[in-house]
Motif scaffolding. Sequence first.
Motif: not given
Length: 122
Positions: A111-117
């Motif tokens: 949640r804190k570090n969502p995967p890059s889109k």
Amino acid sequence: MVELQTSRLDSVFHALGDATRRRMLRNLAAGERTVSQLAEPFAISLAAASKHIKALENAGLIRREVRGRTHVCRLDPGPLAGAHEWLTFYEHFWTERLDVLERLLREEDARKNPPSKETPHD
């Protein structure tokens, strides 16, 4: 039957609760020892060693055989199975809880570090 098992388990944990007795058991795992041989690594009298050996005998963890004037002790690991069974319950208990904690921490990290889109450059 349950009382007998509880009493035996209490005796085993009492015997294992002392570092000298645990070390004596470890020494016996290598083979038979006389009372003198069991007492030798410690700065204790033969009388004190005998008290430790008696606690191990009462728990059923060792057997003592008299050969002439010599008392020979050997390990009887059977009662350790009951202690192991009891401890295994708590091993599973803590493993399950630690697994839940790990999952929660991973979810919090996600949640804190969502995967890059971003799309990769070709």
